[in-house]
Write a protein that holds these residues in place. Structure first.
Motif: not given
Length: 227
Positions: A38, A59, A64-67, A88, A95
């Motif tokens: 992460d 993600r 789990h979005q737009m980290e 992605s 995005y």
């Protein structure tokens, strides 16, 4: 002897990050100095390991979005010499716009399918390491196709040939590569690029590298997609 590119790979899936590490190191021109599950420790790792670039999934935990995009923005702000390739599964131009909205230098947006294409991945790493930008060709095609039938937009002012040159630009191709691929002279390519910049109203004093990808993303801003 040329020093290998130092790269950090960030993905919450072990098999993906390990597979990416092995693929990159098999090239003989990349040294993966760390793999992370992460982005929580990424800034610290970049500070201590001083990589040339980072590959990060869009993600990741915890949300789990737009980290991955958030991490890219942080790295570019605190370590401007480090390039970032965001991977992605989403071909949506929204995005890509989110990634590039704070600037295009040293950033790439690639679909995860590119992980298996070593040449494409290495090209993106070289581009961001040198301060360039790359948008996945599939995303570019979506941008151009989406505008094909639109009237009154900035891209609607471009000729068919200018659109072809614009797509090649956004894919990170050099002027020489564009000339070869489209069977044009280098001077003709330069003429088309200058016309594109003028029609998309990109400021002449902006760095040329940044303008190339900004040309593709300008129409998103013009349509207010960020809202």
């Amino acid at each position: 002897m040329i020093e290998p590119m130092r790269v950090i790979v960030v993905d919450d899936h072990y098999l993906v990050r390990e597979g990416t590490r092995r693929l990159l190191e098999s090239s003989g021109v990349v040294d993966v100095v760390a793999t992370l599950p992460d982005a929580l420790q990424l800034d610290e790792a970049v500070t201590h390991l001083r990589p040339d670039s980072v590959i990060v999934d869009i993600r990741m935990p915890p949300g789990h979005q737009m980290e991955g995009i958030d991490a890219a923005h942080q790295i570019r702000a605190t370590h401007p010499g480090v390039g970032v390739v965001v991977l992605s599964q989403h071909a949506s131009p929204l995005y890509a716009f989110e990634l590039f909205k704070k600037g295009t230098a040293g950033l790439a947006y690639l679909l995860k399918d590119r992980v298996g294409d070593l040449d494409e991945l290495l090209r993106a790493l070289r581009e961001v390491t040198s301060g360039g930008s790359v948008v996945d060709p599939v995303v570019v095609e979506g941008l151009l196709g989406r505008e094909q039938s639109s009237r009154g937009t900035l891209l609607g002012e471009l000729s068919v040939r200018e659109r072809e040159v614009l797509q090649a630009m956004a894919e990170g191709r050099s002027n020489a590569a564009i000339a070869q691929g489209l069977f044009l002279s280098k001077s003709a390519v330069e003429k088309h690029i200058n016309a594109i910049f003028a029609k998309l109203a990109l400021p002449a004093d902006e760095h040329a590298t940044h303008r190339r990808v900004a040309a593709v993303l300008t129409f998103l801003r013009a349509r207010g997609v960020e809202n």
